[in-house]
Scaffold this motif. Structure first.
Motif, PDB file in Angstrom:
ATOM      1  N   SER A  32       3.506  92.106  81.744  1.00 54.58           N
ATOM      2  CA  SER A  32       5.224  91.250  81.602  1.00 54.58           C
ATOM      3  C   SER A  32       5.771  91.812  83.774  1.00 54.58           C
ATOM      4  CB  SER A  32       5.927  92.044  80.876  1.00 54.58           C
ATOM      5  OG  SER A  32       7.164  93.225  81.557  1.00 54.58           O
ATOM      6  N   GLU A  33       5.412  93.008  84.073  1.00 56.10           N
ATOM      7  CA  GLU A  33       5.530  93.647  85.041  1.00 56.10           C
ATOM      8  C   GLU A  33       4.420  92.647  86.324  1.00 56.10           C
ATOM      9  OE1 GLU A  33       7.650  95.278  86.182  1.00 56.10           O
ATOM     10  OE2 GLU A  33       7.026  96.397  88.000  1.00 56.10           O
ATOM     11  N   LEU A  34       3.315  92.979  85.847  1.00 55.37           N
ATOM     12  CA  LEU A  34       2.654  91.354  86.459  1.00 55.37           C
ATOM     13  C   LEU A  34       2.545  90.113  86.813  1.00 55.37           C
ATOM     14  CD1 LEU A  34      -1.761  92.178  85.853  1.00 55.37           C
ATOM     15  CD2 LEU A  34       0.113  91.902  87.966  1.00 55.37           C
ATOM     16  N   MET A  35       3.887  89.591  85.925  1.00 56.62           N
ATOM     17  CA  MET A  35       4.261  87.891  85.695  1.00 56.62           C
ATOM     18  C   MET A  35       5.357  88.194  86.605  1.00 56.62           C
ATOM     19  SD  MET A  35       5.524  85.723  82.233  1.00 56.62           S
ATOM     20  CE  MET A  35       3.818  84.986  82.318  1.00 56.62           C
ATOM     21  N   ARG A  36       6.241  89.455  86.538  1.00 53.62           N
ATOM     22  CA  ARG A  36       6.985  89.120  87.214  1.00 53.62           C
ATOM     23  C   ARG A  36       6.993  89.453  88.527  1.00 53.62           C
ATOM     24  NH1 ARG A  36      11.251  92.989  89.338  1.00 53.62           N
ATOM     25  NH2 ARG A  36      10.408  94.753  88.679  1.00 53.62           N
ATOM     26  N   ARG A  37       6.137  90.634  88.869  1.00 47.83           N
ATOM     27  CA  ARG A  37       5.649  90.080  90.127  1.00 47.83           C
ATOM     28  C   ARG A  37       4.931  88.697  90.556  1.00 47.83           C
ATOM     29  NH1 ARG A  37       8.174  94.864  93.452  1.00 47.83           N
ATOM     30  NH2 ARG A  37       8.209  95.845  91.781  1.00 47.83           N
ATOM     31  N   GLU A  38       4.253  88.197  89.943  1.00 48.32           N
ATOM     32  CA  GLU A  38       3.932  86.953  90.291  1.00 48.32           C
ATOM     33  C   GLU A  38       4.875  85.869  90.448  1.00 48.32           C
ATOM     34  OE1 GLU A  38       1.383  86.011  86.916  1.00 48.32           O
ATOM     35  OE2 GLU A  38      -0.613  86.894  87.353  1.00 48.32           O
ATOM     36  N   ILE A  39       6.290  86.409  89.908  1.00 49.96           N
ATOM     37  CA  ILE A  39       7.173  84.821  90.110  1.00 49.96           C
ATOM     38  C   ILE A  39       8.311  85.513  90.701  1.00 49.96           C
ATOM     39  CG2 ILE A  39       9.491  84.011  88.549  1.00 49.96           C
ATOM     40  CD1 ILE A  39       8.106  85.106  86.267  1.00 49.96           C
ATOM     41  N   GLU A  40       8.310  86.478  91.509  1.00 54.13           N
ATOM     42  CA  GLU A  40       8.484  86.478  92.747  1.00 54.13           C
ATOM     43  C   GLU A  40       7.671  86.701  94.408  1.00 54.13           C
ATOM     44  OE1 GLU A  40      10.263  91.517  92.228  1.00 54.13           O
ATOM     45  OE2 GLU A  40       8.807  91.488  93.751  1.00 54.13           O
TER      46      GLU A  40
END
Lengths: 659, 567
Positions: A30-38
């Protein structure tokens, strides 16, 4: 963020290991996805809930930027408008300098009637050029139309031999984010002097309130308007509050207070508004005491002029001073107005009668003036107590006088040659009335041989002149009266029809009825009464106080006409007036320039603020890519480690070692 | 002492070990069953036999019991945590949906639409008679109205989805309660007060955990194994019997209301957490609040814009016009709720101007709007009659559907309005910019869309004037009492902020609820879960014990043979 491991694990189970692994993977992914979106959007805040504490700031900044976009467009429009206005004013100034040069060149022996006639054609061309400039538009908006600048069509047009201004005297404004809107155009009055407000009614028509007069149309007993609220009412010791907050009219106030008194004691008295009175009326029956006052902090009773106590009597409240409105009925004017006569209005060579005989309201008077279509505007004056008549036509002379012996013009304060007219305004305010201080200015000779001298020292208005003449006549033992009075020897007054002084000699004899100048004084000439009637009875003075719009157009027209008629004095005169026009244009141009500078400063400031706001918004919303990428790398490693250790842990069991 | 008794000792070992191996096997089989609580075979000695003075020897081993490893207090805490987490998750889900509908922080959100609308008036103020800019104003007004309507409809749709979810969840709760009641009976029958129906209890625990996801429950186990379940202090499962559960849908004043009740006596349940509790709260407070705020904003925006618009003038006046808002009972005072106006006019007055185009002759009449409750107040019928009686060249009438219609006596006369202190023109929709009175029906007046010259950008009948456009642009930042002292843009921003804070809090709370649930689940799994390695050891141990007992019997057998060999 990864999951928090349970503390103090005493025993593990297979399901627990699987759950922990699953939880750790979920959180890391979930954190990885957030960073990918960022990283893909370059933003860390996509929705308000991503940063609730910053939402207000982000909303504010976005709102400001959206407003600023429009302000920038408005500034651009204002900049263009003011720039073009500046050029136009410069063009007019150049034309006037040329015209003034022509006027100077045509004075004296170097010129003759033929050359002046040919120069008149040039001035006429210049007049057309100034009209063309005055009608210029920017983005469809007239540069010199004032508030009416958005209207289609021309603001200046040829009319009754002159130039009529169709715009307004206030300017169009736009919002640029300041406390006050910025005016973006100019108007014919400021730039060219295209409106005369000389006949601005001095008369206080003393309107009386009516039952339907709005409280918002009252100056109030204290001259501060009516500040709404409650009032404190005490009837024979019984107290109550009367809420007048929603009262709309004078009638509403009367009804509500009267109802409140009746509710306490129907026999105690009453409160009313009686048409024809200047305020409210307050009655207390014998033996009763009624008191009205403001509660703490309230002002309404004082504003309504009813902060008072009444005992066993009827007492009027203080005058509540209504303002004049278009709805004010002429019958509600305390100041008597003769509506039967009407106004005799002369514009140039055209004379028309404003017939007010059927008028009932101020609006009707305005309609009648509009109907005449003479380039005049009747408006309620700034004090809202009288009327003003504006002249919008340059190049023609205007006279507003009485008609057929009536007193309408005087009563409405609209006579251009009235008792209040300043002598300084005579001859268009250029020369006024020329007198010799300390000496008699003119002599009035009657047919019976008697005569008297008039000294004008100290006279300021037409009324002063009349008084001086009357006093001098009386001192000479002459019985005086007003025009039309057959019983007196000499009648002194103003024209019963039209304008000018009027002297009537009722004496008989072989002498001449004449007004003669004395010494070096030109007063009789300037007052329009230097005349020898011979054996006649009447000296009807000329109207020397006509109204003229002192505009660029007027002076060009006069210069043109003076050149065409070979009138050297007129040429000098028009040339001199142009000096003032050029100065006025310079002032307006400076003022437009100041506004242009203000616009430029604001454009610069807006650009700075725009950068600042973008920067602040970026700080709040944009992702820190260094942090995002390093965190992303950490998370990738974390995911890999979790998967490796988790799969190893789940795969390994004691069962693998049992045979 | 005899060999037979020795054989019995061996037999007891074989049987006990076999049973323990079966328990271990069952544990291994349920190692991944989340509802399963591991079981433990409890072995105990069978007593002693005196083989000599003061000398005793054991009689073997026996399986005393198989117990379920469960910490009831932990289970209760876990159910509470699950209830909290499910509630927070449901609320977060719907708050997210509202946030997604609002779509703020993008270029297609209400804040942007509001600013674009006001910007269009500001632009028009620069060129008040420019038809393209008038068209822009109308287009922005229509966009704003359509956007607000879409927003509102999306919220309605979301609420309907939520209602369906409540109904669905309610049906599942009723189903679970039926199953629990049946399980209660089965457990009583199976255990007869002695316990041991572990699978049934596991199933009952699983269902209670699922139930806790919907509503927050407390449980009380009776001595006979029956579980009573309460929501707050209200029992929904009492003495093993299901009291029934239902979701009630009632329409009150046109609004659908949803509530949870006990079927048996109609008691309303107000769960504090769980999915159903959260859905009810989200319906009433979150979606309801968003709808109310949007509606209030639309209402005030329509009214304020219309009040200014009605008092201005366009590039042409009206020869006839009809109010856009209906009055239900035209004989009632206009501020009577039964009159049905979306906006409530107040005591005041307005001015009607009738201008003859050919002569520029203008007549102005003050129209009283008497709504002070003293004497006869103004109704629509009365207003129309007063206008007709007092304004020359103008006829006013009430249409069959309750609207005010005005018509000048000929095309040479135009009517306009100003100074409306009562707000009655805006309330009746006369010469307004917007139609409608709420977020459901906000739109731009149809005849403005068809004739841009009717847009009122000026005041005081001054052609080319921009003051009305300027005044309408000024609404953007004007504080309004009915919006709690905020401007329309601030009011919406405040709502967006509040929603962001609520959702942010829900996100954080969900994360903490998850951690609590995970921790409790880990504790439960740590205590009650099956460890394969542990069971493998048990398996090995009991296998060896079994082998030992078998060898013991073999030895005894050999002893028997030896003895028999003597015969």
């Amino acid at each position: 963020m990864s999951g928090m491991p349970p503390s103090a694990i005493g025993r593990t189970s297979t399901l627990m290991k699987a759950d922990l692994l699953s939880s750790a993977l979920r959180k890391t992914q979930s954190e990885l996805m957030r960073r990918e979106i960022e990283m893909s959007t370059l933003m860390k805040v996509h929705r308000p809930s991503d940063a609730p504490a910053d939402t207000a700031n982000i909303q504010y900044l976005q709102g400001m930027m959206e407003k600023r976009r429009q302000w920038d467009r408005n500034l651009e429009h204002a900049s263009g408008m003011l720039g073009v206005t500046d050029v136009a004013l410069g063009d007019v100034t150049d034309i006037l300098l040329d015209a003034k040069g022509i006027a100077s060149g045509q004075i004296g022996v170097g010129s003759n009637a033929d050359t002046r006639l040919s120069q008149a054609a040039i001035i006429d061309g210049q007049l057309q050029a100034v009209m063309e400039i005055a009608n210029r538009k920017y983005a469809g908006v007239s540069l010199f139309g004032g508030l009416a600048g958005g209207r289609a069509g021309e603001m200046f047009e040829s009319f009754m031999g002159g130039v009529r201004y169709r715009g307004d005297t206030s300017n169009l404004a736009t919002q640029i984010g300041l406390n006050r809107p910025l005016e973006i155009n100019s108007n014919g009055m400021d730039a060219f002097g295209a409106v005369s407000a000389r006949v601005s009614g001095i008369a206080d028509l003393q309107p009386l309130p009516a039952a339907n007069t709005r409280l918002s149309d009252l100056d109030g007993a204290q001259g501060l308007g009516v500040r709404r609220g409650e009032i404190h009412l005490r009837v024979n010791g019984v107290e109550t509050m009367v809420d007048l907050t929603s009262a709309e009219t004078v009638g509403d106030v009367a009804v509500r207070i009267h109802a409140a008194i009746e509710a306490i004691d129907p026999t105690a008295g009453g409160f009313a508004f009686v048409p024809g009175q200047s305020g409210f009326s307050f009655t207390a029956s014998p033996g009763s005491l009624i008191r009205i006052e403001d509660p703490a902090g309230g002002r309404m009773a004082k504003d309504l002029g009813i902060d008072m106590a009444v005992s066993a009597t009827t007492a009027p409240g203080d005058p509540i001073n209504p303002r004049l409105t278009m709805l004010t009925r002429l019958s509600d004017l305390e100041h008597p107005v003769d509506l039967s006569g009407g106004l005799k209005i002369t514009v140039g060579a055209t004379t028309r009668i404003a017939d007010f005989s059927s008028a009932q309201t101020i609006q009707d008077l305005v309609n009648e003036i509009n109907r005449l279509d003479m380039g005049l505007r009747l408006e309620i004056n700034q004090a809202k107590r009288g009327l003003s008549l504006y002249t919008d036509v340059s190049g023609v002379e205007v006279s507003i006088g009485e008609n057929g012996g009536g007193t309408t013009a005087r009563d409405l304060g609209l006579r251009s040659f009235g008792e209040d007219t300043l002598l300084a305004d005579f001859q268009f305010g250029l020369r006024g009335v020329t007198r010799v201080q300390g000496e008699d200015d003119f002599r009035v000779e009657l047919k019976d041989g008697r005569a008297f001298e008039v000294n004008m020292d100290g006279a300021i208005t037409v009324g002063d002149v009349l008084e001086k003449m009357r006093q001098s006549a009386l001192a000479a033992g002459i019985a005086i009266g007003d025009p039309g009075n057959a019983a007196s020897e000499l009648n002194i007054g103003l024209a019963l029809d039209g304008n000018g002084f009027r002297l009537e000699d009722n004496t008989t004899g072989g002498g001449e009825f004449a007004v003669r100048t004395l010494g070096l004084s030109l007063a009789a000439v300037d007052l329009g009464i230097a005349h020898n009637a011979g054996s006649g009875d009447v000296i009807q003075g000329k109207d020397m106080a006509k109204v003229r719009v002192e505009s660029v157009f007027t002076h060009l027209i006069h210069l043109r006409d003076a050149l065409a008629t070979n009138d050297e004095r007129g040429i000098v005169f028009a040339g001199d007036r142009m000096e003032g026009d050029i100065e006025q244009l310079a002032r307006v141009r400076a003022e437009v320039g100041v506004r242009g500078q203000l616009v430029a400063q604001h454009q610069e400031r807006s650009a700075d603020l725009n950068v600042q706001e973008h920067s602040q918004l970026s700080l709040l919303r944009d992702a820190d890519m260094t942090e995002s990428i390093s965190r992303y790398m950490q998370l990738t490693q974390q995911l890999q480690a979790t998967m490796q250790t988790g799969s190893l842990g789940l795969q390994t069991s004691l069962l693998d070692f049992l045979r | 002492m005899g060999l037979t008794s020795s054989l019995m000792i061996g037999r007891s070992g074989l049987m006990s070990s076999q049973a323990a191996i079966e328990v271990a096997g069952n544990n291994l089989a349920n190692a991944t069953n989340p509802a399963y609580h591991r079981q433990v075979a409890n072995l105990t000695g069978m007593g002693v036999r005196e083989i000599g003075q003061g000398m005793f020897v054991g009689r073997g081993v026996q399986l005393e019991s198989i117990t379920r490893v469960i910490d009831e207090a932990l289970e209760r805490r876990l159910r509470n945590a699950i209830s909290d987490q499910a509630g927070t998750q449901a609320r977060q889900e719907y708050l997210q949906r509202i946030e997604a509908i609002h779509n703020e922080f993008t270029d297609v959100d209400l804040s942007s639409h509001l600013n674009q609308f006001f910007n269009s008036w500001s632009e028009l103020a620069n060129r008040p008679e420019d038809l393209s800019l008038r068209s822009l104003v109308v287009a922005e007004g229509m966009k704003l109205g359509a956007y607000i309507q879409r927003q509102y409809q999306s919220l309605i749709d979301t609420r309907e989805q939520l209602d369906a979810s409540i109904t669905q969840s309610g049906a599942r709760v009723a189903d679970i309660l039926d199953q629990l009641a049946a399980l209660n009976k089965s457990i009583v029958a199976a255990e007869s007060g002695r316990g041991g129906a572990h699978d049934l209890r596991d199933e009952r625990d699983r269902l209670m955990t699922e139930l806790a996801g919907y509503i927050d429950i407390t449980t009380v186990e009776q001595a006979n194994g029956v579980i009573d379940i309460h929501v707050g202090s209200t029992p929904i499962l009492l003495n093993g019997n299901n009291r029934g559960f239902e979701v009630r849908r009632e329409t009150i004043d046109g609004d659908l209301s949803i509530s949870l009740h006990i079927k048996a006596d109609g008691t309303e349940l107000r769960p504090a957490s769980g999915r159903l509790g959260a859905l009810i709260q989200a319906r009433e407070h979150d979606i309801g609040d968003a709808m109310e705020k949007l509606d209030k904003l639309a209402h005030e925006l329509i009214y304020e814009v219309n009040r200014i618009h009605t008092g201005g003038q366009g590039m042409q006046g009206h020869t006839s016009l009809t109010g856009t808002n209906r009055v239900l009972d035209t004989s009632l005072p206009l501020n009577d709720p039964e009159a049905g106006l979306g906006f409530e006019p107040t005591h005041g007055s307005f001015l009607i101007h009738v201008t003859q185009k050919s002569s520029s002759h203008r007549s102005t009449v003050q129209i009283p709007v008497d709504l002070d409750g003293i004497g006869a107040d103004t109704s629509l019928d009365g207003l129309a009659a007063y206008i007709t009686a007092n304004v020359d060249h103008l006829t006013a009438a009430v249409t069959s559907d309750g609207r005010l219609r005005m018509q000048t006596s000929s095309g040479d006369f135009e009517v306009s309005f100003s100074d409306d202190s009562s707000g009655v023109l805006a309330a009746l929709g006369v010469n307004t910019f917007f139609t409608g009175s709420s977020a459901r029906d906000m739109d731009v007046r149809a005849d403005l869309q068809g004739n841009l010259r009717l847009l009122n950008a000026g005041q005081e009948h001054l052609a080319g004037d921009n003051r009305n456009a300027f005044a309408i642009e000024g609404i953007r930042d004007r504080a309004m009492d009915r919006l709690d002292g905020l401007s329309v843009t601030q009011f919406w921003s405040r709502h967006v902020e509040d929603l962001a804070v609520k959702l942010g809090q829900a996100n954080q709370r969900l994360e903490s609820d998850r951690i609590v649930t995970e921790n409790l689940t880990n504790q439960r799994n740590s205590y009650s879960g099956v460890n394969i390695d542990e069971e493998a050891i048990n398996l090995l141990t009991f296998q060896r014990a079994y082998q030992g007992s078998a060898r013991f019997i073999s030895v005894i057998d050999e002893m028997f043979q030896t003895l028999l060999g003597l015969v």
